[in-house]
Scaffold this motif. Sequence first.
Motif, PDB file in Angstrom:
ATOM      1  N   GLU A  85       0.820  -1.217   0.000  1.00 32.15           N
ATOM      2  CA  GLU A  85       0.000   0.000   0.000  1.00 32.15           C
ATOM      3  C   GLU A  85       0.855   1.269   0.000  1.00 32.15           C
ATOM      4  O   GLU A  85       0.323   2.374  -0.032  1.00 32.15           O
ATOM      5  CB  GLU A  85      -0.916   0.009   1.233  1.00 32.15           C
ATOM      6  CG  GLU A  85      -1.924  -1.114   1.231  1.00 32.15           C
ATOM      7  CD  GLU A  85      -2.725  -1.196   2.519  1.00 32.15           C
ATOM      8  OE1 GLU A  85      -3.879  -1.664   2.447  1.00 32.15           O
ATOM      9  OE2 GLU A  85      -2.219  -0.809   3.591  1.00 32.15           O
TER      10      GLU A  85
ATOM     11  N   ALA B 260       3.943   7.851  -1.044  1.00 27.30           N
ATOM     12  CA  ALA B 260       2.480   7.844  -1.080  1.00 27.30           C
ATOM     13  C   ALA B 260       1.966   6.579  -0.412  1.00 27.30           C
ATOM     14  O   ALA B 260       2.574   5.515  -0.519  1.00 27.30           O
ATOM     15  CB  ALA B 260       1.978   7.919  -2.514  1.00 27.30           C
TER      16      ALA B 260
ATOM     17  N   ARG C 157      -1.676   4.450  -0.081  1.00 27.45           N
ATOM     18  CA  ARG C 157      -3.058   4.272  -0.542  1.00 27.45           C
ATOM     19  C   ARG C 157      -3.641   3.067   0.170  1.00 27.45           C
ATOM     20  O   ARG C 157      -3.230   1.938  -0.075  1.00 27.45           O
ATOM     21  CB  ARG C 157      -3.105   4.046  -2.049  1.00 27.45           C
ATOM     22  CG  ARG C 157      -2.449   5.132  -2.866  1.00 27.45           C
ATOM     23  CD  ARG C 157      -3.339   6.359  -2.980  1.00 27.45           C
ATOM     24  NE  ARG C 157      -2.667   7.402  -3.744  1.00 27.45           N
ATOM     25  CZ  ARG C 157      -2.237   8.531  -3.207  1.00 27.45           C
ATOM     26  NH1 ARG C 157      -2.386   8.756  -1.926  1.00 27.45           N
ATOM     27  NH2 ARG C 157      -1.657   9.447  -3.957  1.00 27.45           N
ATOM     28  N   LYS C 158      -4.586   3.305   1.063  1.00 28.52           N
ATOM     29  CA  LYS C 158      -5.232   2.216   1.802  1.00 28.52           C
ATOM     30  C   LYS C 158      -6.214   1.506   0.891  1.00 28.52           C
ATOM     31  O   LYS C 158      -6.969   2.130   0.160  1.00 28.52           O
ATOM     32  CB  LYS C 158      -5.981   2.739   3.029  1.00 28.52           C
ATOM     33  CG  LYS C 158      -5.122   3.062   4.232  1.00 28.52           C
ATOM     34  CD  LYS C 158      -4.349   1.873   4.714  1.00 28.52           C
ATOM     35  CE  LYS C 158      -5.156   1.028   5.670  1.00 28.52           C
ATOM     36  NZ  LYS C 158      -4.383  -0.109   6.170  1.00 28.52           N
TER      37      LYS C 158
ATOM     38  N   ASN D 228      -5.421   8.047   3.017  1.00 23.21           N
ATOM     39  CA  ASN D 228      -4.385   8.124   1.998  1.00 23.21           C
ATOM     40  C   ASN D 228      -3.533   9.367   2.224  1.00 23.21           C
ATOM     41  O   ASN D 228      -4.002  10.378   2.760  1.00 23.21           O
ATOM     42  CB  ASN D 228      -5.004   8.174   0.609  1.00 23.21           C
ATOM     43  CG  ASN D 228      -5.767   6.916   0.278  1.00 23.21           C
ATOM     44  OD1 ASN D 228      -5.553   5.864   0.872  1.00 23.21           O
ATOM     45  ND2 ASN D 228      -6.681   7.020  -0.665  1.00 23.21           N
TER      46      ASN D 228
ATOM     47  N   GLU E 252       0.199  11.647   0.654  1.00 24.29           N
ATOM     48  CA  GLU E 252       1.319  11.824  -0.256  1.00 24.29           C
ATOM     49  C   GLU E 252       2.226  12.878   0.358  1.00 24.29           C
ATOM     50  O   GLU E 252       1.796  14.004   0.618  1.00 24.29           O
ATOM     51  CB  GLU E 252       0.849  12.260  -1.638  1.00 24.29           C
ATOM     52  CG  GLU E 252       1.990  12.343  -2.635  1.00 24.29           C
ATOM     53  CD  GLU E 252       1.506  12.551  -4.045  1.00 24.29           C
ATOM     54  OE1 GLU E 252       1.122  11.556  -4.685  1.00 24.29           O
ATOM     55  OE2 GLU E 252       1.496  13.713  -4.486  1.00 24.29           O
TER      56      GLU E 252
END
Length: 151
Positions: free
Chosen positions: A60, A73, A75-76, A94, A96
Amino acid sequence: MRTIDFAPLYRSVVGFDRLANLLETAAADGAAGYPPYNIERTDENAYRIDIAVAGFRPDELNVEVKENLLTVAGRKAANDEARKYLHRGLAERNFERRFQLADYVIVTDANLADGLLSISLKRELPEALKPRTVAITTGAQGSLIEGEKAA
């Protein structure tokens, strides 16, 4: 809300627009505090960035370097399970995070352990930019004129 106006800097300097853009970007990114991170100098030419990414799996997370910009970054994955929380205090959102790298700084390693993503960086100067020692010779030997012998 605190903001810094860099307009006077643009009016009074020429050729420093890249530096001004970096300062402006750093000031804007300071507002986003998630996820928390540390930047540590581990050696004269080595650094480490530790980012708290508890709850994220390695698949992730994405670490990318492009043109002196390190981007991390998270991302779940969508959680399809229906859960009923009595209290939800863990941030699973999420993110970044960007880091501007100096010239000749490269990413050497990224490691995820105990909820911390550790990114190792190293400054590698090219041989042409490294200081070098020049040998010193003595001028004790006189130059001979062609055809004459030393007495």
